[in-house]
Scaffold this active site. Structure first.
Site, short mmCIF file in Angstrom:
data_model
loop_
_atom_site.label_atom_id
_atom_site.label_comp_id
_atom_site.label_asym_id
_atom_site.label_seq_id
_atom_site.Cartn_x
_atom_site.Cartn_y
_atom_site.Cartn_z
N ASN A 124 -2.82 12.71 -4.28
CA ASN A 124 -3.96 13.15 -5.08
C ASN A 124 -4.41 14.55 -4.71
OD1 ASN A 124 -4.29 10.93 -6.77
ND2 ASN A 124 -5.51 9.82 -5.26
N ASP A 180 -2.35 8.87 -10.79
CA ASP A 180 -2.32 7.78 -11.77
C ASP A 180 -0.89 7.53 -12.24
OD1 ASP A 180 -5.03 7.53 -11.55
OD2 ASP A 180 -5.49 8.49 -13.47
N GLU A 239 -4.81 2.23 -4.28
CA GLU A 239 -3.35 2.24 -4.17
C GLU A 239 -2.79 0.94 -3.62
OE1 GLU A 239 -4.83 4.41 -0.39
OE2 GLU A 239 -5.48 3.99 -2.42
N ASP A 266 0.86 -1.20 0.00
CA ASP A 266 0.00 0.00 0.00
C ASP A 266 0.89 1.24 0.00
OD1 ASP A 266 -3.04 0.78 0.65
OD2 ASP A 266 -1.69 2.19 1.64
N ILE A 267 0.56 2.20 -0.86
CA ILE A 267 1.33 3.44 -0.95
C ILE A 267 1.03 4.31 0.27
CG2 ILE A 267 1.77 5.52 -2.30
CD1 ILE A 267 0.87 3.99 -4.76
#
Length: 325
Positions: A211, A220, A246, A203-204
């Site tokens: 965003n 993206d 993500e 997971d980022i």
């Protein structure tokens, strides 16, 4: 419901943003063998398999809420006899008097079957033509052309179906459906020979901030660049997929607990050292290794709990589910 829509040559279902069916046309009911009361005020997912529910959650809901529409979603629905019927679904979100609804149009995938039947018919015509070749040479040549055309159409059609069903459009990675299939294959293999394998959920960290600060296009771009990094640092036999949002996942077919934790740490460092175009990101990773007590559900729950622990303990770290005991 307007009679033209009620008996239209396609299925029509109207659902709420949470998936509750509010209306359905007679065409769909006839195709599937249901009565109106079997579906209305029931959840649309009640006629989906587990794999198709995952597709619906990871693709349909995010896209319908982000873009207001979904095009050419391939999924299967169970009819009243429990048979799996393939459909292409198009959906569009709209609002009437302040009430938000989603209209869905469903088209059966019978065309593929029709192509196969046409090919069989054409081959029979060829066999008959050989018996009368002196009188039917022109006809035989035409039949050959029709077969080549149908075969080309069928190959193109199959390629589209495969692309729709196993590929994440944004990153080019395999999608949740493909990952679930490979996971089930590894579980079967484990039941036969106890060959170890592990799953990594990645997971980022602070992706929402990316965003919010740089915009969704930048988000993206980060997702695509991370996908490339994961591919570059994975082995040929690994499965690299995007779960949605993500979150990414890796299946390591021959990795035990120790090996999987080393692989996960190497990936974490690789992401940290990647020359990011806009903003440097880090990832948190949760790892779980298959045991005789696990199913696909419990294995993923363990990896997810380990991921949560990585985030709670400061992010940019690797946690194996065994570290939680």
């Amino acid at each position: 419901m307007d009679d033209r829509l009620k008996y239209a040559p396609c299925g029509y279902i109207s659902i709420t943003p949470t998936g509750i069916v509010t209306d359905v046309n007679d065409t769909f009911l006839e195709w599937m063998g249901y009565e109106e009361e079997d579906l209305v005020q029931k959840h649309f997912e009640s006629i989906m398999s587990t794999a198709n529910k995952l597709i619906f959650h990871s693709y349909f809901y995010p896209y319908i809420h982000l873009n207001g529409h979904v095009e050419e979603l391939f999924l299967s629905l169970r009819d009243s006899q429990g048979q799996s019927i393939p459909f292409i679904l198009n959906g569009r979100r709209f609002e009437i008097d302040g009430i938000e609804m989603i209209d869905c149009i469903l088209v059966q995938m019978g065309k593929r079957i029709d192509y196969e039947l046409e090919l069989r018919t054409a081959k029979k015509q060829i066999e008959a033509a050989y018996w009368e070749k002196n009188q039917a040479l022109a006809k035989l040549e035409q039949i050959h052309k029709e077969i080549e055309q149908k075969q080309a159409e069928l190959m193109e059609y199959n390629a589209i179906l495969v692309e729709l069903s196993v590929t994440d459009k944004l990153t080019g990675l395999k999608n949740r459906r493909y990952f679930q299939e490979k996971l089930e294959e590894l579980i079967v293999r484990y039941s036969e020979n106890e060959q170890p394998f592990s799953v990594l959920i990645i997971d980022i960290d602070h992706f929402k901030k990316v965003n919010d600060t740089w915009g969704h296009q930048a988000g993206d771009l980060v997702l695509k660049q991370l996908a490339d990094t994961l591919i570059r640092h994975s082995l040929r036999e690994d499965t690299v997929a995007r779960l949605g949002g993500e979150e990414f996942v890796l299946l390591l077919p021959d990795a035990d607990a120790a090996a999987s934790k080393l692989r996960a740490e190497a990936l974490r460092v690789a992401v940290l050292q990647t020359p990011w175009e806009l903003v440097t990101i880090t990832v948190s990773i949760g790892v779980a290794t298959m045991t005789s007590e696990d199913s696909d559900v419990t294995l993923l729950e363990k990896a997810d709990q380990a991921l949560y622990a990585s985030k709670e303990n400061g992010r940019n770290r690797v946690t194996h589910s065994l570290d939680l005991n």
